[in-house]
Design a protein around this motif. Structure first.
Motif, PDB file in Angstrom:
ATOM      1  N   ALA A  90      -1.987  -4.913  -2.814  1.00 61.94           N
ATOM      2  CA  ALA A  90      -2.316  -4.983  -1.386  1.00 61.94           C
ATOM      3  C   ALA A  90      -3.676  -5.626  -1.181  1.00 61.94           C
ATOM      4  O   ALA A  90      -3.850  -6.477  -0.299  1.00 61.94           O
ATOM      5  N   LEU A  91      -4.644  -5.226  -2.009  1.00 62.60           N
ATOM      6  CA  LEU A  91      -5.989  -5.794  -1.880  1.00 62.60           C
ATOM      7  C   LEU A  91      -5.978  -7.286  -2.192  1.00 62.60           C
ATOM      8  O   LEU A  91      -6.569  -8.086  -1.458  1.00 62.60           O
ATOM      9  N   ARG A  92      -5.289  -7.672  -3.258  1.00 64.99           N
ATOM     10  CA  ARG A  92      -5.191  -9.098  -3.604  1.00 64.99           C
ATOM     11  C   ARG A  92      -4.509  -9.890  -2.492  1.00 64.99           C
ATOM     12  O   ARG A  92      -4.934 -10.980  -2.141  1.00 64.99           O
ATOM     13  N   GLY A  93      -3.426  -9.344  -1.954  1.00 64.31           N
ATOM     14  CA  GLY A  93      -2.705 -10.035  -0.888  1.00 64.31           C
ATOM     15  C   GLY A  93      -3.568 -10.252   0.338  1.00 64.31           C
ATOM     16  O   GLY A  93      -3.493 -11.301   0.990  1.00 64.31           O
ATOM     17  N   ALA A  94      -4.385  -9.264   0.650  1.00 64.84           N
ATOM     18  CA  ALA A  94      -5.258  -9.388   1.821  1.00 64.84           C
ATOM     19  C   ALA A  94      -6.395 -10.371   1.566  1.00 64.84           C
ATOM     20  O   ALA A  94      -6.779 -11.131   2.459  1.00 64.84           O
ATOM     21  N   LEU A  95      -6.926 -10.370   0.356  1.00 64.88           N
ATOM     22  CA  LEU A  95      -8.101 -11.202   0.073  1.00 64.88           C
ATOM     23  C   LEU A  95      -7.740 -12.645  -0.276  1.00 64.88           C
ATOM     24  O   LEU A  95      -8.566 -13.535  -0.113  1.00 64.88           O
ATOM     25  N   GLU A  96      -6.527 -12.878  -0.750  1.00 66.32           N
ATOM     26  CA  GLU A  96      -6.135 -14.240  -1.093  1.00 66.32           C
ATOM     27  C   GLU A  96      -5.682 -15.031   0.129  1.00 66.32           C
ATOM     28  O   GLU A  96      -5.523 -16.242   0.049  1.00 66.32           O
ATOM     29  N   LEU A 115       0.831  -1.198   0.000  1.00 65.94           N
ATOM     30  CA  LEU A 115       0.000   0.000   0.000  1.00 65.94           C
ATOM     31  C   LEU A 115       0.869   1.254   0.000  1.00 65.94           C
ATOM     32  O   LEU A 115       0.591   2.206  -0.734  1.00 65.94           O
ATOM     33  N   ARG A 116       1.914   1.263   0.832  1.00 64.60           N
ATOM     34  CA  ARG A 116       2.819   2.421   0.876  1.00 64.60           C
ATOM     35  C   ARG A 116       3.590   2.569  -0.425  1.00 64.60           C
ATOM     36  O   ARG A 116       3.964   3.675  -0.793  1.00 64.60           O
ATOM     37  N   GLY A 117       3.841   1.473  -1.096  1.00 68.33           N
ATOM     38  CA  GLY A 117       4.546   1.512  -2.374  1.00 68.33           C
ATOM     39  C   GLY A 117       3.660   1.937  -3.532  1.00 68.33           C
ATOM     40  O   GLY A 117       4.127   2.057  -4.659  1.00 68.33           O
ATOM     41  N   GLY A 118       2.387   2.136  -3.307  1.00 66.86           N
ATOM     42  CA  GLY A 118       1.467   2.580  -4.349  1.00 66.86           C
ATOM     43  C   GLY A 118       0.762   1.458  -5.083  1.00 66.86           C
ATOM     44  O   GLY A 118      -0.001   1.713  -6.018  1.00 66.86           O
TER      45      GLY A 118
END
Length: 188
Positions: free
Chosen positions: A58-64, A50-53
Motif C-alpha cells: 500500500a505504501l509503495r503504491g501510494a508513493l510510486e 491495506l485491508r489485505g494486510g
C-alpha cells in the motif's frame, strides 16, 4: 549624437548564458494532469492492499504514483491516503520496511516522495481548521487560546506519527533526502 548612460545598461540581457535569459519552466518537468476521480480510484485500490494486510504494498503504491499534475483536491485525497497508511504501520515495522524500499530499484525516489508527504502532512496538521478557529478565545494578555478538549481530530497523534516516520526516514535515507525534497519544484 544621443547621450547614453552606460551605467543603466543591463549586460545580463546581452549574455545568452545569463540567468536572466534562462527559462524557469525547464526546471520542473511537465506532469500529466490527474483528476480527483483518478486519485480517488487509486486511493481505493491502495486501501484494498491495506485491508489485505500488505501495508508495504500500500505504501509503495501510494508513493510510486504521486499526483504531481493534480489539483488541490486530488492532492489532499492522496495526502489523506498516505497519512492513513503511515498511521496503520507499527513503529517496529518502520525501519525494516524503509530499508527494503531503499534497497529496491528507484527506492531513493520513493523515499523522497515519502519525505514530501511527511512535510506536507506536518504543514497540513499545524494549520488551524475552520472548526478550531471558531473555538479560539482571546486572552487578556493578547494571546489566543485554542480549545482542543473533546472533539479534536487527533492532530497531535498524527503529528507524532509523522515525526517518528521522519526520524526513521532520515536514519535510513540520510539528510540528502531532505535537500532533494526542498530543492524539487514538484509538489505533492
Amino acid at each position: 549624437m544621443a547621450t547614453m548612460n552606460w551605467r543603466t545598461i543591463n549586460i545580463d540581457l546581452l549574455d545568452p548564458e545569463s540567468p536572466a535569459n534562462f527559462a524557469i519552466f525547464s526546471l520542473s518537468p511537465a506532469a500529466p494532469p490527474v483528476s480527483a476521480s483518478e486519485v480517488q480510484s487509486l486511493s481505493s485500490q491502495i486501501k484494498q492492499f491495506l485491508r489485505g494486510g500488505d501495508s508495504e504494498g500500500a505504501l509503495r503504491g501510494a508513493l510510486e504514483n504521486p499526483p504531481y499534475g493534480g489539483d488541490a483536491a486530488a492532492k489532499e485525497v492522496h495526502l489523506a491516503t498516505v497519512v492513513e497508511i503511515l498511521q496503520s504501520i507499527k513503529q517496529s515495522e518502520m525501519s525494516p520496511m524503509l530499508s527494503r524500499i531503499y534497497d529496491s530499484e528507484s527506492g531513493v525516489e520513493v523515499l523522497d516522495v515519502l519525505m514530501k508527504y511527511l512535510y506536507k502532512g506536518m504543514a497540513h496538521s499545524s494549520k488551524p481548521t475552520s472548526a478550531s478557529t471558531g473555538s479560539m478565545s482571546p486572552q487578556p494578555t493578547g494571546f489566543s487560546q485554542i480549545h482542543s478538549r473533546g472533539g479534536g481530530e487527533g492532530g497531535g497523534q498524527a503529528m507524532s506519527v509523522l515525526l517518528s516516520w521522519h526520524e526513521k526516514l532520515v536514519e535510513i535515507a540520510g539528510p540528502g533526502s531532505i535537500v532533494r525534497v526542498m530543492s524539487d519544484r514538484r509538489t505533492v
